[in-house]
Design a protein around this motif. Structure first.
Motif, short mmCIF file in Angstrom:
data_model
loop_
_atom_site.label_atom_id
_atom_site.label_comp_id
_atom_site.label_asym_id
_atom_site.label_seq_id
_atom_site.Cartn_x
_atom_site.Cartn_y
_atom_site.Cartn_z
N UNK A 89 0.83 -1.21 0.00
CA UNK A 89 0.00 0.00 0.00
C UNK A 89 0.86 1.26 0.00
N UNK A 90 2.01 1.22 0.66
CA UNK A 90 2.85 2.41 0.75
C UNK A 90 3.39 2.83 -0.61
N UNK A 91 3.64 1.85 -1.50
CA UNK A 91 4.15 2.21 -2.82
C UNK A 91 3.11 2.85 -3.71
N UNK A 92 1.85 2.84 -3.29
CA UNK A 92 0.81 3.52 -4.07
C UNK A 92 0.72 5.00 -3.72
N UNK A 93 1.47 5.44 -2.71
CA UNK A 93 1.46 6.86 -2.37
C UNK A 93 2.25 7.65 -3.43
N UNK A 94 2.18 8.95 -3.33
CA UNK A 94 2.89 9.82 -4.27
C UNK A 94 4.39 9.56 -4.20
N UNK A 95 5.09 9.60 -5.34
CA UNK A 95 6.55 9.37 -5.33
C UNK A 95 7.32 10.26 -4.37
N UNK A 96 6.85 11.49 -4.19
CA UNK A 96 7.53 12.40 -3.26
C UNK A 96 7.47 11.86 -1.83
N UNK A 97 6.34 11.26 -1.44
CA UNK A 97 6.21 10.68 -0.11
C UNK A 97 7.15 9.49 0.03
N UNK A 102 4.55 16.02 -19.95
CA UNK A 102 4.57 14.56 -19.83
C UNK A 102 3.33 14.10 -19.10
N UNK A 103 2.84 12.93 -19.49
CA UNK A 103 1.67 12.34 -18.84
C UNK A 103 2.11 11.63 -17.56
N UNK A 104 1.35 11.79 -16.51
CA UNK A 104 1.67 11.11 -15.26
C UNK A 104 0.40 10.76 -14.53
N UNK A 105 0.39 9.58 -13.91
CA UNK A 105 -0.77 9.14 -13.12
C UNK A 105 -0.62 9.50 -11.66
N UNK A 106 0.47 10.17 -11.30
CA UNK A 106 0.70 10.53 -9.89
C UNK A 106 -0.01 11.84 -9.55
#
Length: 296
Positions: free
Chosen positions: A4-12, A214-218
């Protein structure tokens, strides 16, 4: 099981790993080291399962023991002499404890980096630093994923060579050495070609050009904001403890550490929550999921 933690925003994700890696490298206090080592091992097991268990048992624990034993053999600093070697060099309590602490720090950082490689994928890293440092972020993302991809490709090439009788486990010593050199040559060629193809592909897409979109899903949503505030709060508590000396220990010439106080216990708890944050998030998500499925 999805983390679940890897689904957080990359910055987090990046902020968390920077925090735990810096703390693991800076804080040599035994309580902090035990918390970091256990938390890193638990998160690695949660991410990789049996592979992490084997990695920790067969590689990390022997490495920890060897490093802990080697330090007092070569370093003789400290005032508490336990015994003397045959060559007359003393073995001190301080050097033994410092060797254990240094070994724990080294192993903990390695385990944290194994978790980092599983969570911080190349697309996340490029998303964070692509606009700030496009060339450097591309190089770093290629370097960080180089080892796992290299090992996977090495296994493919080794199996292919084994089918035609040219593996490092076949033939006499000279033949095995020749086969090993051949496999290494194939791997080097593959790595260079892959790097060139990646660079050409990114260049053809206009990577690094000014004004490029750029396209991003984050998306930084409410959940990420809460996690960011929690991370900052925990780091402030741990930083306050470091400023007051609760996170440090002196090994030489004699061991000195601050006595445990209510504030130090608060700092220990905050550091435990910080290191176990991905595990706690996973447990909370599992409880939510089971509660929701039980109501259906």
């Amino acid at each position: 099981m999805r983390d679940s933690f890897s689904t957080f925003h990359p910055f987090i994700n990046f902020m968390y790993f920077v925090a735990v890696l810096v703390c693991s490298m800076v804080f040599m206090h035994p309580v902090f080291q035990a918390i970091a080592l256990i938390s890193a091992a638990l998160y690695a097991i949660m991410l990789k399962g049996k592979k992490a268990v084997k990695f920790n048992l067969f590689y990390m624990i022997p490495l920890l023991v060897v490093m802990a034993v080697m330090n007092p053999v070569f370093s003789h600093a400290g005032v508490t002499i336990l015994f003397y070697l045959q060559n007359g060099n003393p073995i001190t309590l301080e050097s033994i404890l410092y060797g254990i602490a240094a070994a724990c720090m080294y192993v903990t950082v390695i385990v944290w980096f194994s978790c980092y490689n599983a969570v911080m994928t190349s697309d996340k890293f490029i998303f964070i630093f692509g606009k700030i440092l496009p060339a450097l972020s591309l190089i770093l993302s290629m370097v960080l994923r180089f080892v796992p991809r290299y090992l996977a490709q090495l296994k493919v090439i080794s199996n292919a060579q084994k089918c035609i009788g040219r593996d490092v486990t076949q033939g006499n010593i000279v033949t095995r050495a020749r086969n090993g050199i051949r496999i290494l040559s194939i791997m080097t060629t593959w790595a260079l070609e892959n790097a060139i193809e990646t660079a050409d592909s990114m260049k053809s897409r206009g990577y690094g050009l000014p004004g490029r979109t750029s396209f991003s899903t984050f998306r930084f949503d409410t959940r990420d904001k809460v996690a960011c505030l929690v991370l900052i709060g925990l780091m402030l508590v741990v930083g306050t403890g470091a400023w007051m000396g609760y996170n440090t220990i002196r090994y030489f010439p004699s061991i000195h550490v601050k006595a445990i106080s209510p504030l130090s216990v608060v700092v220990y708890i905050a550091y435990t929550i910080l290191c176990l944050m991905p595990v706690i998030i996973q447990i909370v998500e599992e409880i939510k999921w089971r509660f929701m499925t039980s109501r259906i």
